[in-house]
Motif scaffolding. Structure first.
Motif, mmCIF file in Angstrom:
data_model
loop_
_atom_site.group_PDB
_atom_site.id
_atom_site.type_symbol
_atom_site.label_atom_id
_atom_site.label_comp_id
_atom_site.label_asym_id
_atom_site.label_seq_id
_atom_site.Cartn_x
_atom_site.Cartn_y
_atom_site.Cartn_z
ATOM 1 N N ASP A 181 37.236 34.011 47.533
ATOM 2 C CA ASP A 181 38.685 33.981 47.880
ATOM 3 C C ASP A 181 39.316 32.930 47.201
ATOM 4 O OD1 ASP A 181 38.715 36.412 49.122
ATOM 5 O OD2 ASP A 181 38.330 35.590 51.173
ATOM 6 N N ASN A 228 37.171 28.989 42.052
ATOM 7 C CA ASN A 228 37.426 29.475 41.103
ATOM 8 C C ASN A 228 36.529 28.838 39.811
ATOM 9 O OD1 ASN A 228 40.628 30.388 42.040
ATOM 10 N ND2 ASN A 228 39.680 31.588 40.086
ATOM 11 N N PRO A 253 37.809 33.972 37.039
ATOM 12 C CA PRO A 253 37.312 34.420 38.314
ATOM 13 C C PRO A 253 35.831 33.796 38.613
ATOM 14 C CG PRO A 253 37.256 36.115 36.933
ATOM 15 C CD PRO A 253 37.681 34.923 36.179
ATOM 16 N N LYS A 302 30.279 37.503 42.889
ATOM 17 C CA LYS A 302 30.645 36.374 43.936
ATOM 18 C C LYS A 302 30.061 35.817 44.779
ATOM 19 C CE LYS A 302 35.330 37.800 42.151
ATOM 20 N NZ LYS A 302 36.766 38.061 42.610
ATOM 21 N N GLU A 310 46.481 35.918 34.888
ATOM 22 C CA GLU A 310 47.761 36.982 35.510
ATOM 23 C C GLU A 310 48.856 36.853 34.714
ATOM 24 O OE1 GLU A 310 47.083 36.431 39.804
ATOM 25 O OE2 GLU A 310 47.106 38.709 39.972
ATOM 26 N N ASP A 370 41.235 40.135 39.232
ATOM 27 C CA ASP A 370 42.120 38.653 39.136
ATOM 28 C C ASP A 370 42.840 38.989 38.111
ATOM 29 O OD1 ASP A 370 40.271 38.178 41.341
ATOM 30 O OD2 ASP A 370 39.326 36.347 40.469
#
Lengths: 664, 211
Positions: A198, A201, A223, A250, A317, A376
């Motif tokens: 979470d 990055n 990500p 991840k 994004e 993401d």
């Protein structure tokens, strides 16, 4: 170590098979023993005494932090260029001039792990100006001037951990990449490691290179996968940069298992030309960071470390079309773009097959919005719609691919310890050769550019494991390289040579591109060092408080001055030594007994500075360390060190010449 | 008229000595793969790089040879005036068309040339013999005079000394002025019966050599 997982895998294969030859795994039996070379093969790599190799090869030093300069086809080592690690032999990182090169936001970091050298290009072709290389551990990128073979600039990469997908370039060297292998909180923060998925990055960093000067152009938030390698688009795909990744899972612990679960990971395609438009539109976030940009000034012969505090960050994004993810089996390592720019090869190191993506199909899929999902905010393209084809069961553990410019690709297989040649268009396997042992990267001079040198004549395999290949040297063995002639249908092993450090990637170019522009001496009259002594008559000693500056000159065969008195315990003595020579290949060295750093090795016309803090009373010698001339052994001097507060006057002498000043 | 032109061109050709070196001394040794070249002009001493002379002086100081400093060689200051003066004189004499003056000019040049070579020899002798008694390297009976013309081993070096490109201009002066005198002589000998075409033809043949 990035390949530790495969070393373990390789050993498991050995253990399970109960046999020694891991080269046999799932592949045809190699007929080349590699141990015997015929007389004619020896002639192919023989460069007679006094003659020059036709290629330079630059191998990364891996955990040595440096770069090795070799000749091909002879495999002879000419020089080790100090880059990220102190080098006592050359005084690099020890003398006052080069210490700032190794400054970082963490302070002085005298070591790094250098993996991927990349030569500068113009129009996708090697131009012989510069070489770049990454520092993986404390993320950095260095620039090396190919006419001095010296490190001229190092830039630290903010917001990154493990700068592995670096230092790859765009086809006109508009940008040099850096990236994150070990994602971290961006910006850095005191976070729970378990919040990895979470809060952590990656970043893709684009270092701009306007006016041959590195600056962080911009970063794109990524990500939290492990961003592994990169290559720039070329020709039709110019404007895009491709980054491979593993750990789409991840995972933040026991990655060897937890990051190896999904069938596919991703290659990210970043449209950096679109990024420039977004930057112009003001879409970037100015992030407060802390990093260094260390620059060497050839006129003053000194490095300066500059603090930098902001970086522009784009968030995918918020920037539609900036990034797409290309699903690629499984944990791809290398991502390599063929000379036409259309084929993107992902070396899925845990996959039985090897995927070849098509850039044309990728553009089509983007236009049709053939998206599987988004991660993401980044669209994931449909695997089947971008796939050009599959190299079926080529070997075990594909890592890296290079190209010969004749439509052939050459891929290394770490686990099956071999290189496989295949046709890019049809993915048909044409030939395979064993390597000794467990090859990582390979290098064809110009093999990742639009125009491989001489249409691809030589190929170098760089191997992680040596075992019995050379005379053993205790538990620590040299890494090995093998040279193959690839000009014919079959790859032929023609030379085997040990390397410095642990070479990962390498670069090569025709020697004729740079050999005639090698700098022979620095012009003394252009030496703008603040402490230069441009003639012997100006040699002197100055005291300011407890700081003593010795303005010394070196010329065959004496140092001036060579008798110095009036130095006291507790002083900080700076020897600013200028080499007055203006002849080719006449460096002088300088060493001071008891100095706690290293020697100086001063090229003709250069000034270098050694800091010495005398701690004991007595008389201590200094001397020239580089056998410069017939009377080199006579090139020596003494410093008399008196107790603290002594009133021995400051004085200096050379032969009948004396100078002095009253001690303050 | 044509012979005047030839003479004047010949006389002015020596101005080329300001452009190209008269002599070259090359020092060869294994560790100097390109050789060390010293070029002797009428007004300066040059080398392949601006630092060649310093490099030669560094080598020479071990055997106690004096530093070769162009500032301490007065000939390099006044030779240019002599050459310029000779060119000017040649121009005046040439215009006069007086064959005796022409002959005189060539004779002066020959004498000056001989004196110049002798002077050069004296300098070589001085540098080669006038050595510092406290030099680091002293070899009994050894002197280091480079040859005036030819090659000679000097310790680890072989010294080669030969005329260089500038000497072509000097040679051209002698050849052209000599030719002019010869032609003038011939045309005046044949004057009573000479047709105008004959010398013209000859001059035509010469033209390519002049261009």
């Amino acid at each position: 170590m990035k390949n530790s997982i495969f070393k373990i895998a390789a050993f498991m294969v050995i253990a399970v098979g109960g046999g020694y030859l891991l080269t046999q795994c799932g592949t045809s039996s190699p007929d080349n023993s590699g141990g015997v070379m015929s007389g004619s093969t020896a002639e192919e790599v023989f460069v007679p005494p006094g003659e020059h190799d036709t290629y330079y090869a630059f191998t990364s030093g891996g955990y040595s932090g440096q770069v090795g300069v070799y000749g091909l086809p002879s495999g002879r080592l000419f020089r080790v260029i100090p880059v990220f690690s102190q080098d006592a032999e050359k005084g690099y990182g020890y003398n006052e001039e080069t210490k700032p090169m190794l400054e970082t936001s963490f302070g002085f970091v005298p070591w790094d792990d250098s993996h991927h050298p990349e030569l500068s290009q113009t129009n996708g072709e090697i131009d012989g100006r510069f070489m770049f290389i990454n520092g993986n551990n404390t993320p950095r990128v260095a620039k090396i001037n190919l006419s001095t073979m010296e490190t001229e600039e190092i830039i630290e990469i903010p917001n990154a951990g493990g700068n592995h997908a670096s230092a790859f370039i765009t086809e006109n060297t508009e940008y040099i990449t850096a990236s994150t292998r070990f994602s971290v909180p961006v910006p850095q923060a005191d976070e729970k490691i378990a919040s990895y998925a979470d809060k952590f990055n990656g970043v893709w960093t684009f270092i701009s290179f306007e006016n041959e000067d590195m600056e962080i152009g911009f970063q794109v938030l990524a990500p939290p996968f492990n961003w592994d390698l990169a290559h720039g688009g070329k020709g039709k795909s110019h404007g895009w940069m491709f980054f491979s990744s593993y750990n789409a899972e991840k995972a933040n612990t026991l990655l060897e298992k937890n990051a190896s679960q999904l069938d596919k990971d991703f290659i990210a395609a970043v449209n950096w030309k679109l990024a420039e438009e977004y930057l112009a539109q003001g879409k970037a976030h100015d992030m407060q960071v802390d990093f260094r940009n260390n620059e060497w000034d050839e006129s003053t012969q000194m490095a300066t470390s500059h603090e930098r505090n902001t970086v522009k960050v784009l968030i995918p994004e918020e920037c539609p079309g900036l990034v797409y993810l290309l699903p690629t089996p499984k944990s791809p390592h290398g991502v390599d773009v063929d000379p036409t720019g259309n084929f993107i090869v992902g070396g899925g190191k845990l996959s039985a097959d090897m995927a070849v993506h098509s850039f044309d199909k990728m553009l089509q899929a983007i236009e049709n919005e053939d998206f599987e999902t988004t991660i993401d905010g980044i669209p994931v393209l449909k695997y089947d719609n971008i796939l050009q084809g599959i190299v079926k069961q080529p070997g075990l553990g594909p890592l890296h691919t290079e190209f010969d410019g004749r439509g052939n690709a050459y891929t290394t297989f770490f686990i099956s310890s071999e290189i496989v040649k295949w046709k890019v268009e049809t993915q048909e396997i044409l030939d395979r050769v064993p390597t000794y042992y467990s090859v990582g990267h390979l290098m064809i001079p110009g093999g990742d550019s639009r125009k491989p040198e001489e249409g691809g004549k030589y190929m170098v395999a760089m191997n992680k494991i040596t075992k019995d290949r050379y005379l053993p040297t205790g538990p620590e063995l040299a890494h090995s390289a093998q040279l193959y002639d690839i000009s014919g249908d079959k790859m032929r092993l023609i030379l085997d040579f040990p390397t410095v450090g642990e070479p990962h990637y390498a670069q090569g170019l025709l020697a004729s591109r740079i050999k005639d522009k090698q700098v022979k001496t620095y012009l003394l009259e252009e030496n703008k060092h603040p402490h230069v002594t441009d003639r012997e008559s100006r040699a002197r000693v100055e005291r300011d408080g407890n700081v003593v500056r010795v303005y010394m000159t070196a010329i065959r065969s004496h140092l001036a001055p060579d008798n110095i008195e009036g130095i006291r315990v507790g002083d900080e003595v700076y020897f600013h030594v200028t080499n007055l020579e203006q002849d080719w290949d006449v460096p002088h060295g300088f060493a001071m007994m008891g100095a706690t750093n290293a020697e100086l090795l001063i090229m003709p016309g250069q000034t270098e500075t050694l800091l010495w803090k005398p701690t004991k009373e007595g008389v201590f010698p200094f001397y020239c360390t580089d056998f410069c001339s017939a009377l080199h052994q006579e090139m020596q001097g003494y410093v008399r060190v008196s107790p603290r507060g002594s009133n021995v006057p400051l004085s200096w002498a050379l032969g009948d010449e004396t100078g002095g000043a009253t001690a303050p | 008229m044509k012979t005047k032109v030839i003479f004047i061109i010949g006389a002015l050709a020596i101005l080329g000595l300001f452009w190209k070196p008269l002599w070259r001394i090359t020092l060869d040794a294994p560790q100097y793969p390109d050789g060390v070249n010293m070029y002797i002009y009428i007004n300066k001493i040059g080398g392949d790089t601006p630092s060649t002379l310093q490099n030669i002086n560094i080598l020479n100081h071990y055997i106690g040879m004096k530093y070769i400093e162009p500032e301490s060689i007065p000939e390099l200051t006044y030779f240019p005036y002599i050459i310029a003066g000779m060119a000017a004189l040649g121009l005046v004499f040439g215009l006069s068309g007086n064959k005796k003056l022409w002959f005189t000019w060539v004779a002066i040049l020959a004498i000056l040339g001989a004196l110049g070579i002798y002077d050069y020899y004296l300098w070589l002798y001085d540098y080669g013999h006038n050595l510092d008694p406290n030099a680091a390297i002293k070899i009994e009976g050894m002197t280091y005079q480079p040859p005036l013309l030819g090659s000679k081993p000097l310790l680890n070096f072989v010294a080669h000394s030969y005329p260089h490109t500038g000497s072509i201009f000097l040679l051209a002066s002698f050849v052209l002025c000599g030719l002019a005198i010869f032609m003038q002589k011939k045309s005046s000998d044949e004057l009573p019966v000479a047709t105008k075409e004959a010398p013209k033809q000859k001059e035509k043949e010469l033209e390519p050599a002049l261009t």
